[in-house]
Design a protein around this motif. Sequence first.
Motif, mmCIF file in Angstrom:
data_model
loop_
_atom_site.group_PDB
_atom_site.id
_atom_site.type_symbol
_atom_site.label_atom_id
_atom_site.label_comp_id
_atom_site.label_asym_id
_atom_site.label_seq_id
_atom_site.Cartn_x
_atom_site.Cartn_y
_atom_site.Cartn_z
ATOM 1 N N CYS A 1 0.802 -0.837 -0.322
ATOM 2 C CA CYS A 1 -0.215 0.545 -0.087
ATOM 3 C C CYS A 1 1.119 1.431 -0.227
ATOM 4 O O CYS A 1 0.097 2.311 0.083
ATOM 5 C CB CYS A 1 -1.408 -0.221 1.209
ATOM 6 S SG CYS A 1 -0.560 0.281 2.850
ATOM 7 N N HIS A 2 2.393 0.927 0.288
ATOM 8 C CA HIS A 2 3.215 2.772 -0.312
ATOM 9 C C HIS A 2 3.082 3.014 1.057
ATOM 10 O O HIS A 2 4.066 4.168 0.960
ATOM 11 C CB HIS A 2 3.105 3.200 -1.444
ATOM 12 C CG HIS A 2 2.515 2.589 -2.410
ATOM 13 N ND1 HIS A 2 3.719 2.204 -3.369
ATOM 14 C CD2 HIS A 2 1.695 2.042 -2.999
ATOM 15 C CE1 HIS A 2 3.916 1.651 -4.487
ATOM 16 N NE2 HIS A 2 1.724 1.388 -4.571
ATOM 17 N N ALA A 3 2.621 3.056 2.181
ATOM 18 C CA ALA A 3 2.432 3.421 3.196
ATOM 19 C C ALA A 3 4.600 4.058 3.583
ATOM 20 O O ALA A 3 5.077 2.233 3.867
ATOM 21 C CB ALA A 3 2.145 3.080 4.646
ATOM 22 N N LEU A 4 4.602 4.388 4.841
ATOM 23 C CA LEU A 4 5.947 4.860 5.121
ATOM 24 C C LEU A 4 6.381 4.247 6.487
ATOM 25 O O LEU A 4 5.015 4.853 7.238
ATOM 26 C CB LEU A 4 6.214 6.309 4.925
ATOM 27 C CG LEU A 4 5.820 7.001 3.417
ATOM 28 C CD1 LEU A 4 6.844 8.282 3.208
ATOM 29 C CD2 LEU A 4 7.414 5.599 2.862
ATOM 30 N N TYR B 1 -7.381 4.685 -2.052
ATOM 31 C CA TYR B 1 -6.290 6.313 -1.218
ATOM 32 C C TYR B 1 -7.258 7.313 -1.153
ATOM 33 O O TYR B 1 -8.466 7.080 -1.694
ATOM 34 C CB TYR B 1 -5.225 6.434 -1.944
ATOM 35 C CG TYR B 1 -4.078 5.334 -2.028
ATOM 36 C CD1 TYR B 1 -3.404 4.742 -0.816
ATOM 37 C CD2 TYR B 1 -3.923 5.189 -2.968
ATOM 38 C CE1 TYR B 1 -2.749 3.501 -0.689
ATOM 39 C CE2 TYR B 1 -2.995 3.888 -3.127
ATOM 40 C CZ TYR B 1 -2.206 3.506 -2.354
ATOM 41 O OH TYR B 1 -1.194 2.427 -2.129
ATOM 42 N N LEU B 2 -6.727 8.413 -0.315
ATOM 43 C CA LEU B 2 -7.637 9.958 0.241
ATOM 44 C C LEU B 2 -7.657 10.658 -1.761
ATOM 45 O O LEU B 2 -6.810 10.651 -2.034
ATOM 46 C CB LEU B 2 -6.706 10.186 0.956
ATOM 47 C CG LEU B 2 -7.531 10.273 2.519
ATOM 48 C CD1 LEU B 2 -6.845 11.695 2.922
ATOM 49 C CD2 LEU B 2 -8.575 10.793 2.681
ATOM 50 N N HIS C 1 -1.216 6.524 8.425
ATOM 51 C CA HIS C 1 -0.040 5.876 7.772
ATOM 52 C C HIS C 1 0.219 7.346 6.326
ATOM 53 O O HIS C 1 -0.178 7.231 5.613
ATOM 54 C CB HIS C 1 0.515 4.675 7.229
ATOM 55 C CG HIS C 1 0.576 3.858 8.264
ATOM 56 N ND1 HIS C 1 -0.211 3.174 8.936
ATOM 57 C CD2 HIS C 1 1.876 3.922 8.433
ATOM 58 C CE1 HIS C 1 0.093 2.291 9.887
ATOM 59 N NE2 HIS C 1 1.617 2.560 9.522
ATOM 60 N N PRO C 2 1.140 7.981 6.841
ATOM 61 C CA PRO C 2 1.527 8.530 5.365
ATOM 62 C C PRO C 2 1.697 8.164 4.824
ATOM 63 O O PRO C 2 2.343 6.585 4.683
ATOM 64 C CB PRO C 2 2.831 9.489 6.109
ATOM 65 C CG PRO C 2 3.260 8.858 7.180
ATOM 66 C CD PRO C 2 2.081 7.820 7.569
ATOM 67 N N ASN D 1 3.272 11.148 -4.654
ATOM 68 C CA ASN D 1 2.687 10.854 -5.951
ATOM 69 C C ASN D 1 1.609 9.833 -5.437
ATOM 70 O O ASN D 1 1.019 9.083 -6.341
ATOM 71 C CB ASN D 1 3.756 10.702 -6.563
ATOM 72 C CG ASN D 1 4.965 8.902 -6.299
ATOM 73 O OD1 ASN D 1 5.110 8.903 -4.588
ATOM 74 N ND2 ASN D 1 5.200 8.404 -7.115
ATOM 75 N N ILE D 2 1.695 9.710 -4.399
ATOM 76 C CA ILE D 2 0.578 7.845 -4.010
ATOM 77 C C ILE D 2 -0.589 9.019 -3.674
ATOM 78 O O ILE D 2 -1.953 8.167 -4.285
ATOM 79 C CB ILE D 2 1.279 7.316 -3.304
ATOM 80 C CG1 ILE D 2 2.294 6.135 -3.508
ATOM 81 C CG2 ILE D 2 0.124 5.386 -2.656
ATOM 82 C CD1 ILE D 2 2.189 5.341 -5.887
ATOM 83 N N GLU D 3 -0.744 9.720 -2.612
ATOM 84 C CA GLU D 3 -1.368 10.034 -1.657
ATOM 85 C C GLU D 3 -1.487 11.112 -1.488
ATOM 86 O O GLU D 3 -0.219 11.210 -0.901
ATOM 87 C CB GLU D 3 -2.452 9.332 -0.774
ATOM 88 C CG GLU D 3 -3.135 9.198 -0.127
ATOM 89 C CD GLU D 3 -3.329 7.971 0.846
ATOM 90 O OE1 GLU D 3 -5.256 7.737 1.054
ATOM 91 O OE2 GLU D 3 -2.463 7.839 2.070
#
Length: 296
Positions: A8-11, A41-42, A259-260, A264-266
Amino acid sequence: MIHECSSCHALHWRAKRHTNSSEIHPTYEQCCKSGKFNIPYLDNVPGELWNLFFAQDDISKEFRQNIRQYNNALAMRSVGGQVDNSVNNGRGPYVYKIYGEVYHRIGSLLPAGDDAPVFGQLYIYDPAVYVQARELSREIPAEENFRIGLYFDRESDRRCYNLPTGANEIAAILPGDGDQPTGPRDIIVWRCGGGLMRISELDRNYYPLHYVVLFPTGQPQWHPNIPYGVNADQPAAQDEAGEAYNQVTQIQYFAFRLHPRPPNIESNHFFRAHNLFQQYGVDAWATAEQARLNFL
Protein backbone atom coordinates in the motif's frame (compact mmCIF):
# COMPACT_ATOMS: atom_id res chain seq x y z
CA MET A 1 10.12 7.19 7.92
CA ILE A 2 11.47 6.19 4.54
CA HIS A 3 10.71 2.46 4.28
CA GLU A 4 7.74 1.80 2.04
CA CYS A 5 5.20 -0.99 2.27
CA SER A 6 5.30 -2.88 -1.02
CA SER A 7 1.52 -3.37 -0.94
CA CYS A 8 0.00 0.00 0.00
CA HIS A 9 3.12 2.26 -0.10
CA ALA A 10 2.68 3.40 3.52
CA LEU A 11 5.89 4.76 5.04
CA HIS A 12 7.38 3.05 8.09
CA TRP A 13 10.45 2.95 10.25
CA ARG A 14 12.46 -0.13 9.38
CA ALA A 15 12.22 -1.39 12.96
CA LYS A 16 8.45 -1.76 12.43
CA ARG A 17 8.87 -4.50 9.82
CA HIS A 18 7.21 -7.85 10.42
CA THR A 19 9.37 -10.01 12.67
CA ASN A 20 9.29 -12.91 10.20
CA SER A 21 10.28 -10.84 7.18
CA SER A 22 13.82 -10.54 5.87
CA GLU A 23 16.12 -7.53 6.00
CA ILE A 24 16.33 -7.49 2.20
CA HIS A 25 12.58 -7.77 1.58
CA PRO A 26 10.83 -6.39 4.68
CA THR A 27 7.05 -6.53 5.02
CA TYR A 28 4.79 -4.40 7.21
CA GLU A 29 1.45 -5.19 8.83
CA GLN A 30 0.41 -2.04 10.71
CA CYS A 31 -0.95 -0.41 7.54
CA CYS A 32 -2.63 -3.09 5.40
CA LYS A 33 -1.63 -6.43 6.95
CA SER A 34 0.88 -6.92 4.11
CA GLY A 35 -1.75 -6.40 1.42
CA LYS A 36 -4.53 -8.48 2.96
CA PHE A 37 -7.11 -5.75 2.40
CA ASN A 38 -7.55 -3.02 -0.15
CA ILE A 39 -8.74 0.48 0.86
CA PRO A 40 -8.96 3.38 -1.61
CA TYR A 41 -6.44 6.16 -1.16
CA LEU A 42 -7.63 9.62 -0.17
CA ASP A 43 -8.86 11.81 -3.00
CA ASN A 44 -6.60 14.73 -3.85
CA VAL A 45 -7.87 18.04 -2.50
CA PRO A 46 -8.57 20.94 -4.92
CA GLY A 47 -5.59 23.15 -5.71
CA GLU A 48 -6.79 26.15 -3.70
CA LEU A 49 -7.30 24.00 -0.61
CA TRP A 50 -3.98 22.22 -1.16
CA ASN A 51 -2.22 25.58 -1.03
CA LEU A 52 -3.87 26.37 2.30
CA PHE A 53 -2.54 23.09 3.70
CA PHE A 54 1.02 23.36 2.41
CA ALA A 55 1.90 26.98 1.58
CA GLN A 56 3.84 29.19 3.99
CA ASP A 57 2.15 32.55 3.34
CA ASP A 58 0.26 34.35 6.11
CA ILE A 59 -3.20 33.32 4.86
CA SER A 60 -2.27 29.62 4.76
CA LYS A 61 -0.69 29.74 8.21
CA GLU A 62 -3.79 31.44 9.62
CA PHE A 63 -6.00 28.81 7.96
CA ARG A 64 -4.10 25.94 9.56
CA GLN A 65 -4.04 27.68 12.93
CA ASN A 66 -7.84 28.05 12.92
CA ILE A 67 -8.72 25.03 10.79
CA ARG A 68 -11.18 23.60 13.32
CA GLN A 69 -13.22 26.79 13.29
CA TYR A 70 -13.33 26.77 9.48
CA ASN A 71 -14.31 23.12 9.42
CA ASN A 72 -17.05 23.64 12.02
CA ALA A 73 -18.51 26.47 9.95
CA LEU A 74 -18.75 24.15 6.92
CA ALA A 75 -19.78 20.92 8.66
CA MET A 76 -22.94 19.30 7.29
CA ARG A 77 -23.89 17.28 10.34
CA SER A 78 -24.65 18.08 13.96
CA VAL A 79 -23.26 15.99 16.81
CA GLY A 80 -24.39 16.32 20.37
CA GLY A 81 -21.16 16.56 22.28
CA GLN A 82 -18.91 18.47 24.63
CA VAL A 83 -15.32 19.59 24.07
CA ASP A 84 -13.32 20.29 27.23
CA ASN A 85 -11.00 23.28 26.75
CA SER A 86 -10.13 23.65 30.44
CA VAL A 87 -6.74 22.05 29.85
CA ASN A 88 -5.84 24.61 27.18
CA ASN A 89 -4.67 27.30 29.56
CA GLY A 90 -1.61 28.45 27.63
CA ARG A 91 0.88 26.56 29.78
CA GLY A 92 1.45 23.64 27.42
CA PRO A 93 0.71 22.21 23.98
CA TYR A 94 -2.79 22.22 22.52
CA VAL A 95 -4.91 19.28 23.71
CA TYR A 96 -8.16 18.14 22.08
CA LYS A 97 -10.19 16.47 24.84
CA ILE A 98 -13.70 15.09 24.62
CA TYR A 99 -15.92 13.41 27.16
CA GLY A 100 -15.94 9.92 25.69
CA GLU A 101 -19.13 8.81 23.94
CA VAL A 102 -20.22 12.35 23.25
CA TYR A 103 -23.46 13.62 24.72
CA HIS A 104 -25.59 16.77 24.77
CA ARG A 105 -27.07 18.87 27.55
CA ILE A 106 -29.85 20.78 25.84
CA GLY A 107 -31.50 18.17 23.64
CA SER A 108 -31.40 16.68 20.18
CA LEU A 109 -32.08 18.63 17.02
CA LEU A 110 -34.30 15.70 16.05
CA PRO A 111 -36.16 14.28 19.10
CA ALA A 112 -36.16 10.52 19.52
CA GLY A 113 -39.47 8.69 19.87
CA ASP A 114 -42.11 10.72 21.68
CA ASP A 115 -39.66 13.21 23.18
CA ALA A 116 -40.68 16.83 22.86
CA PRO A 117 -38.65 19.02 20.47
CA VAL A 118 -36.29 21.57 21.99
CA PHE A 119 -34.45 24.62 20.71
CA GLY A 120 -31.21 24.29 18.76
CA GLN A 121 -27.90 23.63 20.42
CA LEU A 122 -24.93 25.95 20.62
CA TYR A 123 -21.48 24.39 20.34
CA ILE A 124 -18.46 26.34 21.55
CA TYR A 125 -15.03 25.09 20.54
CA ASP A 126 -11.63 26.28 21.69
CA PRO A 127 -11.52 30.04 22.29
CA ALA A 128 -9.34 32.30 20.19
CA VAL A 129 -7.14 33.35 23.09
CA TYR A 130 -5.92 31.10 25.91
CA VAL A 131 -5.29 32.66 29.29
CA GLN A 132 -1.68 32.23 30.42
CA ALA A 133 -0.13 32.49 33.85
CA ARG A 134 1.29 35.87 32.90
CA GLU A 135 -2.19 37.26 32.24
CA LEU A 136 -3.52 35.74 35.47
CA SER A 137 -0.71 37.32 37.50
CA ARG A 138 -1.65 40.78 36.24
CA GLU A 139 -4.94 40.52 38.15
CA ILE A 140 -3.15 40.13 41.48
CA PRO A 141 -2.77 43.45 43.38
CA ALA A 142 0.71 44.91 43.14
CA GLU A 143 1.09 45.15 46.93
CA GLU A 144 0.93 41.36 47.25
CA ASN A 145 4.33 39.74 46.96
CA PHE A 146 4.32 36.46 45.06
CA ARG A 147 6.49 34.31 42.86
CA ILE A 148 5.52 31.84 40.11
CA GLY A 149 7.63 28.73 39.58
CA LEU A 150 7.56 25.03 38.79
CA TYR A 151 8.22 22.93 41.88
CA PHE A 152 9.53 19.38 41.61
CA ASP A 153 9.05 17.01 44.54
CA ARG A 154 11.72 14.31 44.51
CA GLU A 155 9.41 11.97 46.42
CA SER A 156 6.66 12.12 43.79
CA ASP A 157 6.11 9.61 41.01
CA ARG A 158 8.12 10.98 38.10
CA ARG A 159 5.95 9.15 35.57
CA CYS A 160 2.94 11.24 36.67
CA TYR A 161 4.41 14.49 37.96
CA ASN A 162 7.48 15.14 35.81
CA LEU A 163 7.86 18.63 34.37
CA PRO A 164 6.37 19.26 30.90
CA THR A 165 8.55 18.32 27.95
CA GLY A 166 6.63 20.10 25.18
CA ALA A 167 5.42 16.91 23.47
CA ASN A 168 2.00 17.09 21.79
CA GLU A 169 -0.66 15.03 23.54
CA ILE A 170 -4.34 14.34 22.94
CA ALA A 171 -6.78 12.74 25.35
CA ALA A 172 -10.28 11.33 25.52
CA ILE A 173 -12.19 10.41 28.67
CA LEU A 174 -14.99 7.84 28.71
CA PRO A 175 -17.37 8.37 31.65
CA GLY A 176 -18.51 5.46 33.76
CA ASP A 177 -16.82 2.17 34.56
CA GLY A 178 -17.01 0.76 31.04
CA ASP A 179 -19.43 -2.02 31.96
CA GLN A 180 -22.37 -0.64 30.02
CA PRO A 181 -22.46 1.22 26.70
CA THR A 182 -24.34 4.51 26.83
CA GLY A 183 -25.93 4.26 23.40
CA PRO A 184 -25.20 5.66 19.94
CA ARG A 185 -24.17 9.21 19.24
CA ASP A 186 -26.72 11.84 18.37
CA ILE A 187 -25.81 12.57 14.73
CA ILE A 188 -28.29 14.62 12.72
CA VAL A 189 -28.15 15.50 9.01
CA TRP A 190 -30.42 17.62 6.84
CA ARG A 191 -31.49 15.73 3.75
CA CYS A 192 -31.32 17.34 0.31
CA GLY A 193 -35.02 16.70 -0.18
CA GLY A 194 -35.82 18.32 3.15
CA GLY A 195 -36.23 17.05 6.68
CA LEU A 196 -33.88 15.83 9.38
CA MET A 197 -32.45 12.34 9.65
CA ARG A 198 -30.42 10.58 12.33
CA ILE A 199 -27.47 8.48 11.15
CA SER A 200 -25.12 6.11 12.96
CA GLU A 201 -21.41 6.70 13.53
CA LEU A 202 -20.97 3.47 11.55
CA ASP A 203 -22.33 5.16 8.42
CA ARG A 204 -19.77 5.60 5.63
CA ASN A 205 -20.79 9.26 5.36
CA TYR A 206 -20.27 10.02 9.05
CA TYR A 207 -16.78 11.49 8.68
CA PRO A 208 -17.05 13.30 5.32
CA LEU A 209 -20.22 15.04 6.51
CA HIS A 210 -18.37 16.64 9.39
CA TYR A 211 -14.68 16.77 8.37
CA VAL A 212 -15.43 18.53 5.11
CA VAL A 213 -12.00 20.17 5.03
CA LEU A 214 -10.31 16.76 5.24
CA PHE A 215 -12.73 15.09 2.79
CA PRO A 216 -13.77 17.91 0.42
CA THR A 217 -14.90 15.48 -2.30
CA GLY A 218 -17.26 13.67 0.06
CA GLN A 219 -15.29 10.42 -0.31
CA PRO A 220 -16.99 7.67 1.78
CA GLN A 221 -14.98 6.34 4.70
CA TRP A 222 -15.17 3.22 6.89
CA HIS A 223 -18.28 1.08 6.84
CA PRO A 224 -18.97 -2.42 8.22
CA ASN A 225 -18.82 -4.17 4.83
CA ILE A 226 -15.26 -3.48 3.66
CA PRO A 227 -14.01 -6.99 2.80
CA TYR A 228 -10.92 -8.35 4.52
CA GLY A 229 -8.89 -9.97 1.76
CA VAL A 230 -8.37 -8.89 -1.84
CA ASN A 231 -10.04 -12.01 -3.23
CA ALA A 232 -12.68 -14.51 -2.18
CA ASP A 233 -10.18 -17.36 -1.80
CA GLN A 234 -8.20 -15.58 0.91
CA PRO A 235 -8.94 -17.03 4.38
CA ALA A 236 -10.73 -14.93 6.95
CA ALA A 237 -8.71 -13.08 9.57
CA GLN A 238 -8.82 -13.83 13.27
CA ASP A 239 -9.22 -11.45 16.18
CA GLU A 240 -7.41 -11.61 19.52
CA ALA A 241 -9.82 -14.27 20.76
CA GLY A 242 -9.29 -16.45 17.69
CA GLU A 243 -12.69 -15.64 16.17
CA ALA A 244 -12.78 -15.40 12.38
CA TYR A 245 -14.00 -12.25 10.62
CA ASN A 246 -14.28 -11.22 6.98
CA GLN A 247 -14.53 -7.42 7.23
CA VAL A 248 -11.96 -4.73 7.87
CA THR A 249 -12.31 -3.44 11.43
CA GLN A 250 -12.39 0.23 12.33
CA ILE A 251 -8.98 0.02 14.00
CA GLN A 252 -7.47 -1.55 10.88
CA TYR A 253 -9.09 1.10 8.69
CA PHE A 254 -7.89 4.04 10.78
CA ALA A 255 -4.39 2.55 10.99
CA PHE A 256 -4.33 2.41 7.18
CA ARG A 257 -5.66 5.95 6.88
CA LEU A 258 -3.22 7.47 9.38
CA HIS A 259 -0.06 6.24 7.64
CA PRO A 260 1.68 8.82 5.42
CA ARG A 261 2.52 7.86 1.85
CA PRO A 262 4.68 9.40 -0.90
CA PRO A 263 3.00 12.46 -2.46
CA ASN A 264 2.77 10.73 -5.85
CA ILE A 265 0.66 8.00 -4.21
CA GLU A 266 -1.67 9.87 -1.85
CA SER A 267 -2.31 13.38 -0.61
CA ASN A 268 -0.79 13.93 2.84
CA HIS A 269 -2.92 16.96 3.68
CA PHE A 270 -4.20 15.03 6.73
CA PHE A 271 -0.93 15.61 8.50
CA ARG A 272 -1.02 19.35 7.82
CA ALA A 273 -4.44 19.83 9.43
CA HIS A 274 -3.09 21.04 12.79
CA ASN A 275 -5.57 20.44 15.63
CA LEU A 276 -8.29 19.23 13.24
CA PHE A 277 -6.04 16.21 12.67
CA GLN A 278 -5.91 15.72 16.44
CA GLN A 279 -9.69 15.95 16.60
CA TYR A 280 -10.03 13.35 13.85
CA GLY A 281 -7.70 10.98 15.70
CA VAL A 282 -9.57 11.35 19.00
CA ASP A 283 -12.94 11.02 17.26
CA ALA A 284 -11.78 7.88 15.43
CA TRP A 285 -10.58 6.25 18.64
CA ALA A 286 -13.76 7.15 20.54
CA THR A 287 -15.92 5.81 17.69
CA ALA A 288 -14.06 2.49 17.58
CA GLU A 289 -14.05 2.11 21.37
CA GLN A 290 -17.78 2.77 21.64
CA ALA A 291 -18.51 0.39 18.76
CA ARG A 292 -16.69 -2.37 20.65
CA LEU A 293 -18.81 -1.74 23.75
CA ASN A 294 -22.01 -1.67 21.71
CA PHE A 295 -21.04 -4.95 20.05
CA LEU A 296 -20.37 -6.62 23.38
